[in-house]
Structures are given as C-alpha cells and as structure tokens.
Design a protein around this motif. Sequence first.
Motif, PDB file in Angstrom:
ATOM      1  N   THR A  95      41.184  -1.026  -2.722  1.00 43.30           N
ATOM      2  CA  THR A  95      40.879  -1.744  -1.330  1.00 43.30           C
ATOM      3  C   THR A  95      40.078  -3.211  -1.685  1.00 43.30           C
ATOM      4  O   THR A  95      39.042  -3.041  -2.158  1.00 43.30           O
ATOM      5  CB  THR A  95      40.150  -0.944  -0.596  1.00 43.30           C
ATOM      6  N   PRO A  96      40.387  -4.180  -0.995  1.00 37.58           N
ATOM      7  CA  PRO A  96      39.480  -5.518  -1.056  1.00 37.58           C
ATOM      8  C   PRO A  96      38.278  -5.144  -0.506  1.00 37.58           C
ATOM      9  O   PRO A  96      38.139  -4.368   0.378  1.00 37.58           O
ATOM     10  CB  PRO A  96      40.378  -6.405  -0.156  1.00 37.58           C
ATOM     11  N   VAL A  97      37.352  -5.681  -1.385  1.00 37.68           N
ATOM     12  CA  VAL A  97      35.974  -5.685  -0.694  1.00 37.68           C
ATOM     13  C   VAL A  97      35.033  -6.786  -0.474  1.00 37.68           C
ATOM     14  O   VAL A  97      35.227  -7.775  -1.070  1.00 37.68           O
ATOM     15  CB  VAL A  97      34.971  -4.684  -1.753  1.00 37.68           C
ATOM     16  N   LEU A  98      34.450  -6.816   0.701  1.00 37.99           N
ATOM     17  CA  LEU A  98      33.495  -7.999   1.033  1.00 37.99           C
ATOM     18  C   LEU A  98      32.325  -7.248   1.015  1.00 37.99           C
ATOM     19  O   LEU A  98      32.155  -6.342   2.038  1.00 37.99           O
ATOM     20  CB  LEU A  98      33.976  -8.686   2.415  1.00 37.99           C
ATOM     21  N   MET A  99      31.199  -7.828   0.403  1.00 38.94           N
ATOM     22  CA  MET A  99      29.957  -7.267   0.644  1.00 38.94           C
ATOM     23  C   MET A  99      28.879  -8.719   0.931  1.00 38.94           C
ATOM     24  O   MET A  99      29.206  -9.732   0.397  1.00 38.94           O
ATOM     25  CB  MET A  99      28.963  -6.878  -0.847  1.00 38.94           C
ATOM     26  N   VAL A 100      27.985  -8.411   2.200  1.00 41.18           N
ATOM     27  CA  VAL A 100      27.563  -9.488   2.670  1.00 41.18           C
ATOM     28  C   VAL A 100      25.900  -9.084   2.712  1.00 41.18           C
ATOM     29  O   VAL A 100      25.724  -7.917   2.980  1.00 41.18           O
ATOM     30  CB  VAL A 100      27.717  -9.789   4.145  1.00 41.18           C
ATOM     31  N   GLN A 101      25.064  -9.697   1.843  1.00 41.64           N
ATOM     32  CA  GLN A 101      23.633  -9.578   1.874  1.00 41.64           C
ATOM     33  C   GLN A 101      22.917 -10.827   2.370  1.00 41.64           C
ATOM     34  O   GLN A 101      23.218 -11.905   1.997  1.00 41.64           O
ATOM     35  CB  GLN A 101      23.350  -9.078   0.513  1.00 41.64           C
ATOM     36  N   GLY A 102      21.751 -10.527   3.092  1.00 42.22           N
ATOM     37  CA  GLY A 102      20.919 -11.685   3.419  1.00 42.22           C
ATOM     38  C   GLY A 102      19.992 -12.130   2.147  1.00 42.22           C
ATOM     39  O   GLY A 102      19.445 -11.122   1.221  1.00 42.22           O
ATOM     40  N   ALA A 103      19.941 -13.525   1.801  1.00 45.45           N
ATOM     41  CA  ALA A 103      19.294 -13.757   0.719  1.00 45.45           C
ATOM     42  C   ALA A 103      17.832 -13.560   0.768  1.00 45.45           C
ATOM     43  O   ALA A 103      17.246 -13.495  -0.211  1.00 45.45           O
ATOM     44  CB  ALA A 103      19.582 -15.290   0.422  1.00 45.45           C
ATOM     45  N   GLN A 104      17.408 -13.318   2.031  1.00 42.93           N
ATOM     46  CA  GLN A 104      16.096 -13.083   2.469  1.00 42.93           C
ATOM     47  C   GLN A 104      15.675 -11.609   2.351  1.00 42.93           C
ATOM     48  O   GLN A 104      14.592 -11.158   2.657  1.00 42.93           O
ATOM     49  CB  GLN A 104      15.634 -13.789   3.455  1.00 42.93           C
ATOM     50  N   ASP A 105      16.920 -10.513   1.893  1.00 39.12           N
ATOM     51  CA  ASP A 105      16.538  -9.357   2.136  1.00 39.12           C
ATOM     52  C   ASP A 105      15.471  -8.652   1.233  1.00 39.12           C
ATOM     53  O   ASP A 105      15.519  -8.991  -0.007  1.00 39.12           O
ATOM     54  CB  ASP A 105      17.820  -8.533   1.781  1.00 39.12           C
ATOM     55  N   GLU A 106      14.622  -8.087   1.747  1.00 42.35           N
ATOM     56  CA  GLU A 106      13.520  -7.543   0.924  1.00 42.35           C
ATOM     57  C   GLU A 106      13.590  -5.927   0.797  1.00 42.35           C
ATOM     58  O   GLU A 106      12.667  -5.243   0.291  1.00 42.35           O
ATOM     59  CB  GLU A 106      12.075  -7.654   1.608  1.00 42.35           C
ATOM     60  N   LEU A 107      14.389  -5.398   1.509  1.00 39.25           N
ATOM     61  CA  LEU A 107      14.459  -3.995   1.331  1.00 39.25           C
ATOM     62  C   LEU A 107      15.799  -3.632   0.220  1.00 39.25           C
ATOM     63  O   LEU A 107      15.584  -2.594  -0.325  1.00 39.25           O
ATOM     64  CB  LEU A 107      15.285  -3.424   2.629  1.00 39.25           C
ATOM     65  N   VAL A 108      16.672  -4.317   0.002  1.00 42.85           N
ATOM     66  CA  VAL A 108      17.871  -4.252  -1.152  1.00 42.85           C
ATOM     67  C   VAL A 108      17.714  -5.378  -2.144  1.00 42.85           C
ATOM     68  O   VAL A 108      17.801  -6.500  -1.688  1.00 42.85           O
ATOM     69  CB  VAL A 108      19.254  -3.938  -0.464  1.00 42.85           C
ATOM     70  N   LYS A 109      17.658  -5.198  -3.359  1.00 41.17           N
ATOM     71  CA  LYS A 109      17.558  -6.208  -4.348  1.00 41.17           C
ATOM     72  C   LYS A 109      19.011  -6.707  -4.565  1.00 41.17           C
ATOM     73  O   LYS A 109      19.886  -6.118  -4.671  1.00 41.17           O
ATOM     74  CB  LYS A 109      17.208  -5.773  -5.802  1.00 41.17           C
ATOM     75  N   GLN A 110      19.071  -8.119  -4.667  1.00 39.70           N
ATOM     76  CA  GLN A 110      20.523  -8.609  -5.050  1.00 39.70           C
ATOM     77  C   GLN A 110      20.969  -8.168  -5.885  1.00 39.70           C
ATOM     78  O   GLN A 110      22.128  -8.181  -6.297  1.00 39.70           O
ATOM     79  CB  GLN A 110      20.199 -10.413  -5.097  1.00 39.70           C
ATOM     80  N   SER A 111      20.223  -7.909  -7.256  1.00 35.48           N
ATOM     81  CA  SER A 111      20.814  -7.509  -8.406  1.00 35.48           C
ATOM     82  C   SER A 111      21.538  -6.027  -8.345  1.00 35.48           C
ATOM     83  O   SER A 111      22.299  -5.688  -8.844  1.00 35.48           O
ATOM     84  CB  SER A 111      19.833  -7.265  -9.749  1.00 35.48           C
ATOM     85  N   ASP A 112      21.056  -5.155  -7.373  1.00 36.53           N
ATOM     86  CA  ASP A 112      21.484  -3.866  -7.185  1.00 36.53           C
ATOM     87  C   ASP A 112      22.780  -3.860  -6.606  1.00 36.53           C
ATOM     88  O   ASP A 112      23.856  -3.134  -6.892  1.00 36.53           O
ATOM     89  CB  ASP A 112      20.641  -2.850  -6.219  1.00 36.53           C
ATOM     90  N   ASN A 113      22.905  -4.851  -5.462  1.00 33.18           N
ATOM     91  CA  ASN A 113      24.516  -5.196  -4.899  1.00 33.18           C
ATOM     92  C   ASN A 113      25.397  -5.870  -5.940  1.00 33.18           C
ATOM     93  O   ASN A 113      26.518  -5.549  -6.002  1.00 33.18           O
ATOM     94  CB  ASN A 113      24.294  -5.896  -3.663  1.00 33.18           C
TER      95      ASN A 113
END
Length: 147
Positions: free
Chosen positions: A74-92
């Motif tokens: 399945t193709p995957v698109l993940m979208v995260q806010g660059a100012q997200d303080e709940l989930v680390k960018q490195s985790d995604n």
Amino acid sequence: GMTMKVGMKLLTGGGNAQVNVAESVVNGSTKKPELRKAWSEDELARFTLTASELMQFQHFMDENERFAGKITKTPVLMVQGAQDELVKQSDNQAILDKISVDDKTLVFVMNAEHLIFEEGQFDENDIAIIVHWMDSPSPKKASLSVK
C-alpha cells in the motif's frame, strides 16, 4: 515526566490508579489557547486513564515500527506538523524507514502542530499536499478507491 508519573501511580496505587494526562497531551498538541480551552472543556474528551491503560498505549506506540514493516503493497503518505511537540519527527522518520514500499512519503507542514486535519486546523495548502500525493503517478495508487 509522564513515565515517572505512571510509574509512581503503579507503585502506590497499582494498575487501576488513575492518571490525568490532560495537561501533557493538550499542551503538547497545540500552543493555541482557544484550542486548548475547547479541547479541555470537551465533554467527550477523555483525559483520565488508568496506569495500566497508559502502559498498554505505550506498548501500542512501541509496536509502530514493527507493524510498519508489514506494509508491503500500500502506498503511504504520512503528514506531520513541523511544530509538533507530541511526536518527534525522528520517530515518524524511523517508522517510514521500516515501510518496504517504494511509494512512501513523509511531509512536514511547516506551521502546523500535532493537530493538522482536525476541524479548523487545516487550510487549502494542507489539502493540496494530499491531492498532490494522490495525483502523483503510481501504479499502486491507481488501484486505490475512495468510498
């Protein structure tokens, strides 16, 4: 801090000890005072969980990378806010790295926090990210249908 709080509740009250996560979840999700207030006052929001429920949730989160490795078609698109303080960018990014399909994308929305697609939090540019991804050529996306 939350891990320590849950650990203390487990030691002093057992798995059924109640933990209120409102402050850490709401404050980590947004800096917007009006959104914090609305969410905190929402009668349908649940912020009190047992220590056991929080441990189950943490186990679920820890399994994300392993389950991401099972995405093979399945193709995957993940979208995260660059100012997200709940989930680390490195985790995604780590989750995305485990996905074995070639058609995978992680997009950081520069001015967004954790709540991107909730009511009133997105704009036309955020929708354009999804439309652009859907319109991008991919044999696998051609077989997707929206219902």
